[in-house]
Scaffold this motif. Structure first.
Motif, PDB file in Angstrom:
ATOM      1  N   LYS A 110       0.864  -1.284   0.258  1.00 50.66           N
ATOM      2  CA  LYS A 110       0.081   0.001  -0.064  1.00 50.66           C
ATOM      3  C   LYS A 110       0.807   1.306  -0.119  1.00 50.66           C
ATOM      4  O   LYS A 110       2.004   1.256   0.056  1.00 50.66           O
ATOM      5  N   GLY A 111       0.180   2.500   0.150  1.00 53.54           N
ATOM      6  CA  GLY A 111       0.823   3.770  -0.050  1.00 53.54           C
ATOM      7  C   GLY A 111       1.374   4.266   1.403  1.00 53.54           C
ATOM      8  O   GLY A 111       1.071   3.164   2.114  1.00 53.54           O
ATOM      9  N   LEU A 112       1.890   5.236   1.408  1.00 53.23           N
ATOM     10  CA  LEU A 112       2.259   5.938   2.739  1.00 53.23           C
ATOM     11  C   LEU A 112       1.384   6.467   3.414  1.00 53.23           C
ATOM     12  O   LEU A 112       0.457   7.295   2.824  1.00 53.23           O
ATOM     13  N   GLU A 113       1.213   6.550   4.865  1.00 52.74           N
ATOM     14  CA  GLU A 113       0.326   7.134   5.733  1.00 52.74           C
ATOM     15  C   GLU A 113       1.137   7.726   6.816  1.00 52.74           C
ATOM     16  O   GLU A 113       1.956   7.129   7.482  1.00 52.74           O
ATOM     17  N   TRP A 114       1.029   8.944   6.817  1.00 56.06           N
ATOM     18  CA  TRP A 114       1.527   9.817   8.217  1.00 56.06           C
ATOM     19  C   TRP A 114       0.883   9.498   9.344  1.00 56.06           C
ATOM     20  O   TRP A 114      -0.424   9.238   9.421  1.00 56.06           O
ATOM     21  N   VAL A 115       1.569   9.142  10.394  1.00 57.21           N
ATOM     22  CA  VAL A 115       0.953   8.630  11.608  1.00 57.21           C
ATOM     23  C   VAL A 115       0.836   9.680  12.826  1.00 57.21           C
ATOM     24  O   VAL A 115      -0.104  10.007  13.232  1.00 57.21           O
ATOM     25  N   SER A 116       2.016  10.284  12.862  1.00 53.02           N
ATOM     26  CA  SER A 116       2.119  11.185  14.056  1.00 53.02           C
ATOM     27  C   SER A 116       3.362  12.330  14.092  1.00 53.02           C
ATOM     28  O   SER A 116       4.070  11.713  13.020  1.00 53.02           O
ATOM     29  N   ALA A 117       3.408  13.258  14.459  1.00 55.66           N
ATOM     30  CA  ALA A 117       4.534  14.292  14.507  1.00 55.66           C
ATOM     31  C   ALA A 117       4.509  14.911  15.926  1.00 55.66           C
ATOM     32  O   ALA A 117       3.577  15.070  16.792  1.00 55.66           O
ATOM     33  N   GLN A 169       4.311   4.675  21.261  1.00 54.64           N
ATOM     34  CA  GLN A 169       3.523   3.573  22.018  1.00 54.64           C
ATOM     35  C   GLN A 169       2.591   3.518  21.443  1.00 54.64           C
ATOM     36  O   GLN A 169       1.419   4.210  21.008  1.00 54.64           O
ATOM     37  N   MET A 170       2.465   2.258  20.967  1.00 59.83           N
ATOM     38  CA  MET A 170       0.983   1.737  20.173  1.00 59.83           C
ATOM     39  C   MET A 170       0.390   0.644  21.048  1.00 59.83           C
ATOM     40  O   MET A 170       0.892  -0.377  21.302  1.00 59.83           O
ATOM     41  N   ASN A 171      -0.790   1.167  21.511  1.00 62.29           N
ATOM     42  CA  ASN A 171      -1.873   0.510  22.010  1.00 62.29           C
ATOM     43  C   ASN A 171      -3.162   0.007  21.326  1.00 62.29           C
ATOM     44  O   ASN A 171      -3.404   0.449  20.368  1.00 62.29           O
ATOM     45  N   SER A 172      -3.843  -0.995  21.814  1.00 59.32           N
ATOM     46  CA  SER A 172      -4.981  -1.419  21.436  1.00 59.32           C
ATOM     47  C   SER A 172      -4.658  -1.537  19.940  1.00 59.32           C
ATOM     48  O   SER A 172      -5.637  -1.267  19.149  1.00 59.32           O
ATOM     49  N   THR A 187       0.787   6.904  21.090  1.00 61.27           N
ATOM     50  CA  THR A 187       1.518   8.142  21.668  1.00 61.27           C
ATOM     51  C   THR A 187       2.938   8.246  21.220  1.00 61.27           C
ATOM     52  O   THR A 187       3.649   7.341  21.326  1.00 61.27           O
ATOM     53  N   ILE A 188       3.016   9.549  20.713  1.00 61.66           N
ATOM     54  CA  ILE A 188       4.567   9.842  20.310  1.00 61.66           C
ATOM     55  C   ILE A 188       5.082  10.810  21.436  1.00 61.66           C
ATOM     56  O   ILE A 188       4.430  11.363  21.953  1.00 61.66           O
ATOM     57  N   ASN A 205      10.793  20.559  20.750  1.00 58.39           N
ATOM     58  CA  ASN A 205      10.713  20.276  22.125  1.00 58.39           C
ATOM     59  C   ASN A 205       9.836  19.471  22.766  1.00 58.39           C
ATOM     60  O   ASN A 205       9.805  19.223  23.900  1.00 58.39           O
ATOM     61  N   GLY A 206       8.962  18.558  21.971  1.00 56.51           N
ATOM     62  CA  GLY A 206       8.119  17.779  22.211  1.00 56.51           C
ATOM     63  C   GLY A 206       6.857  18.414  22.866  1.00 56.51           C
ATOM     64  O   GLY A 206       6.013  17.766  23.507  1.00 56.51           O
ATOM     65  N   GLY A 207       6.769  19.541  22.795  1.00 62.33           N
ATOM     66  CA  GLY A 207       5.594  20.461  23.434  1.00 62.33           C
ATOM     67  C   GLY A 207       4.249  20.385  22.611  1.00 62.33           C
ATOM     68  O   GLY A 207       3.337  20.515  22.953  1.00 62.33           O
ATOM     69  N   SER A 208       4.475  19.961  21.372  1.00 67.55           N
ATOM     70  CA  SER A 208       3.104  19.783  20.448  1.00 67.55           C
ATOM     71  C   SER A 208       3.225  18.316  19.708  1.00 67.55           C
ATOM     72  O   SER A 208       4.267  18.041  19.125  1.00 67.55           O
ATOM     73  N   THR A 209       2.262  17.778  19.693  1.00 67.20           N
ATOM     74  CA  THR A 209       2.083  16.447  19.159  1.00 67.20           C
ATOM     75  C   THR A 209       0.772  16.627  18.173  1.00 67.20           C
ATOM     76  O   THR A 209      -0.238  17.292  18.496  1.00 67.20           O
ATOM     77  N   TYR A 210       1.001  15.582  17.334  1.00 68.06           N
ATOM     78  CA  TYR A 210      -0.085  15.717  16.109  1.00 68.06           C
ATOM     79  C   TYR A 210      -0.213  14.069  15.887  1.00 68.06           C
ATOM     80  O   TYR A 210       0.585  13.252  15.640  1.00 68.06           O
ATOM     81  N   TYR A 211      -1.660  13.964  15.668  1.00 68.56           N
ATOM     82  CA  TYR A 211      -1.820  12.437  15.320  1.00 68.56           C
ATOM     83  C   TYR A 211      -2.681  12.352  14.057  1.00 68.56           C
ATOM     84  O   TYR A 211      -3.812  13.224  13.849  1.00 68.56           O
ATOM     85  N   ALA A 212      -2.736  11.306  13.289  1.00 66.94           N
ATOM     86  CA  ALA A 212      -3.714  10.920  12.392  1.00 66.94           C
ATOM     87  C   ALA A 212      -4.683  10.422  13.006  1.00 66.94           C
ATOM     88  O   ALA A 212      -4.933   9.767  13.889  1.00 66.94           O
ATOM     89  N   ASP A 213      -6.163  10.525  12.385  1.00 66.02           N
ATOM     90  CA  ASP A 213      -7.317  10.287  13.050  1.00 66.02           C
ATOM     91  C   ASP A 213      -7.410   8.651  13.316  1.00 66.02           C
ATOM     92  O   ASP A 213      -8.196   8.228  14.194  1.00 66.02           O
ATOM     93  N   SER A 214      -6.762   8.038  12.212  1.00 60.81           N
ATOM     94  CA  SER A 214      -6.857   6.517  12.441  1.00 60.81           C
ATOM     95  C   SER A 214      -5.942   5.953  13.524  1.00 60.81           C
ATOM     96  O   SER A 214      -6.217   4.867  14.004  1.00 60.81           O
ATOM     97  N   VAL A 215      -5.204   6.760  14.182  1.00 55.70           N
ATOM     98  CA  VAL A 215      -4.593   6.255  15.500  1.00 55.70           C
ATOM     99  C   VAL A 215      -4.657   7.057  16.712  1.00 55.70           C
ATOM    100  O   VAL A 215      -4.463   6.689  17.845  1.00 55.70           O
TER     101      VAL A 215
END
Lengths: 120, 110
Positions: free
Chosen positions: A43-50, A82-85, A69-70, A54-64
């Motif tokens: 399959k293609g590429l899928e962005w997961v998280s950023a 960290q990948m759960n469930s 947790t990044i 400094n770690g103060g801001s985090t971003y996630y794809a809706d799918s995860v």
């Protein structure tokens, strides 16, 4: 030379957990935002998280969102996911990617990837 | 389901010019710069074009990118066998607050 070395992949049962790590070297890690990008088999590429430099801001794809947790440790030049469930659809090669410094948003260096397989 | 679409395949003979499109929306390509990545079989992606039309270091000038509105395109002139790969466009999406990759185009050199 910039190096990104992922580890922690493997086989896990649905509903289980796994923690991925990315060891960074060859650049000032604390200056760079980082991301995880995955690619399911064939399959293609899928962005997961950023995560910001400094770690103060985090971003996630809706799918995860809510399951993954990044985080980062700038003292150890390490990025983590960290990948759960976990679900079967999370099966993929997970790449650690370095965002270029400055205003542009793209990934100038990638790791070789680590395979996560979710199956019973 | 990706919000950025690309044709699944493109092909050409050596020396030909091949182009591929990338269609997004106002919150992604319409508002942010586009990056093109090349992924050779069995390897990690590498950046070809950033900021819509800027070639990354070491990328041959036969690769070129452009953007207009909510669409972008990548052209390969003088196609070579080593260009056989998957190509992905990508951009930040302000509505999703995340980075989006296109669906990818597989280029085959006939």
């Amino acid at each position: 030379e910039v190096q990104l070395l992922e580890s922690g992949g493997g086989l896990v049962q649905p509903g289980g957990s796994l923690r991925l790590s990315c060891a960074a070297s060859g650049f000032t890690f604390s200056n760079c935002a980082m991301s995880w990008v995955r690619q399911a088999p064939g399959k293609g590429l899928e962005w997961v998280s950023a995560i910001s430099d400094n770690g103060g801001s985090t971003y996630y794809a809706d799918s995860v969102k809510g399951r993954f947790t990044i985080s980062r440790d700038n003292s150890k030049n390490t990025l983590s996911l960290q990948m759960n469930s976990l679900r079967a659809e999370d099966t993929a090669v997970y790449y650690c990617a370095k965002r270029v410094e400055g205003t542009w948003y793209y990934f100038d260096y990638w790791g070789q990837g680590t395979l996560v397989s979710v199956s019973s | 389901q990706s919000v950025v679409t690309q044709p699944p395949s493109a092909s050409g003979t050596p020396g030909q010019r091949v182009t591929m499109s990338c269609s997004g929306r106002s919150s992604s390509i319409g508002s942010n710069s586009v990056t093109w990545y090349q992924q050779l079989p069995g390897t990690a992606p590498k950046v070809l074009i950033y900021s819509n039309n800027q070639r990354s270091s070491g990328v041959p000038d036969r690769f070129s990118g452009s953007k207009s509105g909510t669409s972008a395109s990548l052209a390969i002139s003088g196609l070579q066998s080593e260009d056989e790969a998957d190509y992905y466009c990508a951009a930040w999406d302000d509505s999703l607050n995340g980075y989006v990759f296109g669906t990818g185009t597989k280029v085959t050199v006939l």
